[in-house]
Write a protein that holds these residues in place. Structure first.
Motif, mmCIF file in Angstrom:
data_model
loop_
_atom_site.group_PDB
_atom_site.id
_atom_site.type_symbol
_atom_site.label_atom_id
_atom_site.label_comp_id
_atom_site.label_asym_id
_atom_site.label_seq_id
_atom_site.Cartn_x
_atom_site.Cartn_y
_atom_site.Cartn_z
ATOM 1 N N TYR A 217 -64.803 -10.570 -10.897
ATOM 2 C CA TYR A 217 -63.374 -10.267 -10.719
ATOM 3 C C TYR A 217 -63.144 -8.779 -10.479
ATOM 4 O O TYR A 217 -63.622 -7.937 -11.264
ATOM 5 C CB TYR A 217 -62.577 -10.673 -11.961
ATOM 6 N N ASP A 219 -63.032 -4.982 -9.793
ATOM 7 C CA ASP A 219 -64.131 -4.002 -9.764
ATOM 8 C C ASP A 219 -65.140 -4.244 -10.899
ATOM 9 O O ASP A 219 -66.068 -3.452 -11.088
ATOM 10 C CB ASP A 219 -63.570 -2.568 -9.849
ATOM 11 N N GLY A 220 -64.921 -5.321 -11.671
ATOM 12 C CA GLY A 220 -65.901 -5.674 -12.713
ATOM 13 C C GLY A 220 -65.832 -4.774 -13.934
ATOM 14 O O GLY A 220 -66.728 -4.794 -14.777
ATOM 15 N N ILE A 260 -69.372 -6.096 -14.895
ATOM 16 C CA ILE A 260 -70.321 -5.779 -13.820
ATOM 17 C C ILE A 260 -71.687 -5.389 -14.398
ATOM 18 O O ILE A 260 -72.738 -5.735 -13.820
ATOM 19 C CB ILE A 260 -69.766 -4.662 -12.885
ATOM 20 N N THR A 300 -70.700 -10.394 -5.591
ATOM 21 C CA THR A 300 -69.569 -10.410 -4.663
ATOM 22 C C THR A 300 -68.287 -10.167 -5.449
ATOM 23 O O THR A 300 -68.028 -10.867 -6.425
ATOM 24 C CB THR A 300 -69.425 -11.819 -4.013
ATOM 25 N N SER A 301 -67.488 -9.204 -5.013
ATOM 26 C CA SER A 301 -66.213 -8.958 -5.690
ATOM 27 C C SER A 301 -65.185 -9.977 -5.214
ATOM 28 O O SER A 301 -65.071 -10.233 -4.010
ATOM 29 C CB SER A 301 -65.752 -7.530 -5.368
ATOM 30 N N ASP A 304 -58.887 -10.388 -8.390
ATOM 31 C CA ASP A 304 -58.815 -10.409 -9.857
ATOM 32 C C ASP A 304 -57.968 -11.576 -10.353
ATOM 33 O O ASP A 304 -57.050 -12.038 -9.671
ATOM 34 C CB ASP A 304 -58.235 -9.078 -10.363
#
Ligand code: NAD
Length: 355
Positions: A217, A219-220, A260, A300-301, A304
Motif C-alpha cells: 500500500y 509508499d509502504g 516495506i 509493486t506499489s 493506499d
C-alpha cells in the motif's frame, strides 16, 4: 482442571492457542466453536483432533440457543473468545458481517455466559470470559508518540476496529453491570504458522514463491508492531490464569516495522532459502529466486487503503510488570520460523486458498 470454550478456534490465533493449550494442559477440556468461514480451517486443528479432551462444534456465535446449550452441556468455566471477522480490507468492502459477528456475536456470548454462570443454580464455582482484541481500537500514532497504554482513549478508524472497540466496551459493561468475571487483551499484529494468506506476511511469502506481484500500500511507510503468534498465545494464558478481573492488558512484541521493510525482509529470507536448498527451485519454478533473480523485483506499489492508520505501537508494561510477560521471539527469528513453516506446509496453504 479447566473446561474451555474457544470461539474461532479454527482461525489463525485460535488454532495456535488450542494446540498450545492441549500440549500445556492435557487434562483440560477444550471445546472449539467455529462457524468455519473462509478464515476457519479444520486442517489447522488436525494435530489435536484425536485428543480425548477435545471436541469441535461447527456453529455461529450469533446462534443463541447453540451457545447456551454448549456452555451447559460441556460445563464450560472459561471462554476464550477469538471468533471475529478480522481482515480490515474486507471490513471496507463489506462492513455488515463485522457488525454481526464482532458486535452481535460477542454480545450473544456475554449474554449466554451471564445466563449460565450468574443466573443458574448449576453455575461453575468460578468462571472467566477472556476477550481477544486488537491494538487497532486505539487509532493511529504519529512518529514520536508513545505507544498505546491501556488508558489510551479509543479512536477506531476502520469498520473492523470500530466493531472490535464496540465488543471491548460490551465486555467491560458486562463486568461492571452484571459482575461477569472478564479480561480483555489488546494485541498488536500477529504472524506465524496457520495464518490465512490474505494477511501481509503469508500473502507476500506465497506470492513470492508463485512469482506474483507483492502489493504494498502507498509508499509502504505504515508502521505496525509485530508479535509472533506463539508469544501472543502465552500472553493470553497468563492473562486468563493471573490477570485481574475487569482489567485489560496490552500485548506487543516491541518490534515496530514499516510494511516495506517487512516485505524486503521476506524477500531476502526467501532468496536465502532458495540459495541453500536447490530443491526449492523445482518446487516453485515461478519464483524469481528459482532462476537466480530477486524476490524484491516483484514489489509493486498499489493505491493506499482508505483511512489507513499510519502507525501502531504498544506499551506492554502492564502485562510485563504484573504478569511477567516477555516475547520469546524477536522479529528476525519469528520471520525465519514463519518462512520455514510456509515452505514445509505448502499443502496446508494451497488447500485453504482453494477454499
Ligand atoms: P481469523 O480470521 O484467522 O479467524 C477467525 C475465526 O473465527 C475463523 O476460524 C472463523 O471461521 C471464525 N468465525 C468468524 N465468524 C464466526 C462466527 N460468527 N461464529 C463462529 N466462528 C466465527 O482471525 P485471527 O487472526 O485468528 O484473529 C482472532 C482474534 O484475534 C480476532 O478477534 C482478532 O480481532 C484478534 N486479533 C488478531 C490479530 C492479528 O494480527 N491476526 C491481532 C490482534 C487481535
Amino acid at each position: 482442571m479447566a473446561r474451555l470454550l474457544v470461539t474461532g478456534g479454527a482461525g489463525f490465533i485460535g488454532a495456535n492457542l488450542v494446540q498450545y493449550w492441549a500440549a500445556q494442559y492435557p487434562d483440560d477440556r477444550i471445546v472449539v466453536l467455529d462457524a468455519l468461514t473462509y478464515a476457519g480451517n479444520l486442517a489447522s486443528l488436525e494435530s489435536v483432533s484425536n485428543h480425548e479432551n477435545y471436541r469441535f462444534v461447527k456453529g455461529d456465535i450469533v446462534d443463541k440457543e447453540l451457545v447456551e446449550r454448549v456452555l451447559r452441556e460441556e460445563q464450560i468455566d472459561t471462554i476464550v473468545h477469538f471468533a471475529a471477522e478480522s481482515h480490515v480490507d474486507r471490513s471496507i468492502s463489506g462492513p455488515a458481517a463485522f457488525i454481526e459477528t464482532n458486535i452481535v456475536g460477542t454480545h450473544n456470548l456475554l449474554h449466554a455466559a451471564r445466563a449460565v454462570w450468574l443466573d443458574s443454580d448449576d453455575a461453575p464455582a468460578s468462571h472467566r470470559f477472556h476477550h481477544v482484541s486488537t491494538d487497532e481500537v486505539y487509532g493511529s500514532l504519529g512518529p514520536d508518540d508513545p505507544g498505546f497504554t491501556e488508558a489510551t482513549p479509543y479512536a477506531p478508524n476502520s469498520p473492523y476496529s470500530a466493531s472490535k472497540a464496540a465488543s471491548d466496551h460490551l465486555v467491560r459493561a458486562y463486568h461492571h453491570t452484571f459482575g461477569l468475571d472478564v479480561t480483555t487483551s489488546n494485541c498488536s499484529n500477529n504472524y506465524g504458522p496457520f495464518q490465512f494468506p490474505e494477511k501481509l506476511l503469508p500473502l507476500m511469502i506465497v506470492n513470492a514463491l508463485d512469482g506474483k506481484p507483492l502489493p504494498v500500500y502507498g509508499d509502504g511507510s505504515n508502521i505496525r508492531d509485530w508479535l509472533y503468534v506463539e508469544d501472543h498465545v502465552r500472553g493470553i494464558d497468563l492473562v486468563i490464569k493471573n490477570g485481574r478481573s475487569g482489567e485489560t492488558y496490552n500485548i506487543g512484541g516491541n518490534e515496530e516495522w514499516a510494511n516495506i521493510d517487512i516485505v524486503r525482509a521476506i524477500c531476502q529470507g526467501i532468496d536465502e532459502a532458495f540459495s541453500s536448498d536447490p530443491t526449492l527451485a523445482q518446487r516453485f519454478p515461478g519464483a524469481p529466486a528459482a532462476s537466480g533473480g530477486q524476490s524484491a523485483s516483484l514489489i509493486t506499489s498499489v493505491k493506499d487503503r482508505p483511512g489507513h492508520d499510519w502507525r501502531y505501537a504498544i506499551d506492554a508494561s502492564r502485562i510485563e510488570g504484573e504478569l511477567g510477560f516477555s516475547p520469546r521471539h524477536d522479529f528476525a527469528t519469528g520471520l525465519q520460523a514463519t518462512i520455514t513453516w510456509m515452505l514445509d506446509q505448502e499443502p496446508w496453504w494451497r488447500a485453504v486458498m482453494d477454499g
